[in-house]
Design a protein around this motif. Sequence first.
Motif, mmCIF file in Angstrom:
data_model
loop_
_atom_site.group_PDB
_atom_site.id
_atom_site.type_symbol
_atom_site.label_atom_id
_atom_site.label_comp_id
_atom_site.label_asym_id
_atom_site.label_seq_id
_atom_site.Cartn_x
_atom_site.Cartn_y
_atom_site.Cartn_z
ATOM 1 N N PRO A 174 -30.549 6.465 9.556
ATOM 2 C CA PRO A 174 -31.740 6.242 8.738
ATOM 3 C C PRO A 174 -31.461 5.162 7.698
ATOM 4 C CG PRO A 174 -31.270 8.582 8.933
ATOM 5 C CD PRO A 174 -30.089 7.865 9.486
ATOM 6 N N ARG A 175 -32.484 4.374 7.388
ATOM 7 C CA ARG A 175 -32.310 3.261 6.448
ATOM 8 C C ARG A 175 -32.282 3.731 5.004
ATOM 9 N NH1 ARG A 175 -33.104 -1.666 8.943
ATOM 10 N NH2 ARG A 175 -33.962 -1.561 11.056
ATOM 11 N N ARG A 182 -26.989 10.410 15.187
ATOM 12 C CA ARG A 182 -27.827 10.351 16.382
ATOM 13 C C ARG A 182 -27.026 10.759 17.607
ATOM 14 N NH1 ARG A 182 -31.066 4.890 17.902
ATOM 15 N NH2 ARG A 182 -29.073 4.262 18.834
ATOM 16 N N SER A 185 -35.942 17.078 9.840
ATOM 17 C CA SER A 185 -34.987 16.039 9.445
ATOM 18 C C SER A 185 -34.506 15.210 10.632
ATOM 19 C CB SER A 185 -33.785 16.670 8.742
ATOM 20 O OG SER A 185 -33.041 17.477 9.644
ATOM 21 N N TYR A 225 -36.418 13.901 12.979
ATOM 22 C CA TYR A 225 -37.403 12.936 13.449
ATOM 23 C C TYR A 225 -37.068 11.499 13.055
ATOM 24 C CZ TYR A 225 -40.552 16.522 15.186
ATOM 25 O OH TYR A 225 -41.105 17.550 15.914
ATOM 26 N N SER A 226 -36.226 11.318 12.049
ATOM 27 C CA SER A 226 -35.829 9.954 11.696
ATOM 28 C C SER A 226 -34.875 9.371 12.725
ATOM 29 C CB SER A 226 -35.168 9.930 10.309
ATOM 30 O OG SER A 226 -34.024 10.770 10.291
ATOM 31 N N TYR A 227 -34.267 10.232 13.555
ATOM 32 C CA TYR A 227 -33.367 9.783 14.616
ATOM 33 C C TYR A 227 -34.100 9.679 15.953
ATOM 34 C CZ TYR A 227 -29.655 10.917 11.315
ATOM 35 O OH TYR A 227 -28.844 10.964 10.215
ATOM 36 N N PRO A 237 -38.055 10.182 16.933
ATOM 37 C CA PRO A 237 -39.392 10.544 16.456
ATOM 38 C C PRO A 237 -40.247 11.286 17.472
ATOM 39 C CG PRO A 237 -39.274 8.200 16.944
ATOM 40 C CD PRO A 237 -37.870 8.724 17.030
#
Length: 238
Positions: A24-25, A34, A68, A70-72, A74
């Motif tokens: 995540p950024r 991931r 948490s 979903y950032s990896y 979606p």
Amino acid sequence: MSRAGGAGAPGVDPEQLWLSSARPRRGRKPAYSREAITAAAVALADAEGLEAVTMRKVAARVGAGAMSLYSYAPDKETLLELMVDHVSGELPTTNTLTGDWRADLKAIARLQRAHMLRHPWLPAALATRRVPGPNTLAFLEHALAALRPTGLDGAAKLEVFAQLTAFVAGHVAHEIARTAASQSPDRAAAEARYLAAVAADGRHPELAEALAAPGRPLTPEATFTRFLNRLIDGLDTD
């Protein structure tokens, strides 16, 4: 599991998936990766099938909250892309090619079959268009190198590899289904009685003749080899 999957889903952006950072950024350093999430999803699919792969179950395996993750990944489509490429890393890509393209293609097909039998969900995952990730591309590169002696152009080589992969995936899916069916003696006996009745009804002479022909070895390996030989030996490179 998916928030964006299903009808009307825009699909996976290959640049965003494979060329951008896997982390995540924003925010603090994550407690998982991931890679770990993908490995957990693969383990779940191996054990319980593709339908069992939900964000909730994957999150439980890595000890995280479902939202948490979903950032990896979606959506499920993205997670499937990650899973397919993750297990593609198991396929060898450095083994020496013989220069006999038919023999090399058969060896590649056998590797694919063993790979899909280890991960029985793969044929279904490959039934839809996949965006090739780095591990998938490495194996594709190996297969294309095996086809170099054919003299085929690039598009034809890609078509041959796609045809080979589709054959293996379809055969493995059938093999898995037949193995499951064979574990029911009553069903197998019913199928045999049905085919005997059809062959004797006089309306299917071609089928009756085919069923009366001498049998061939029916082990999974022998059957796969026969079908594979027919496919590869019959390829025309002219």
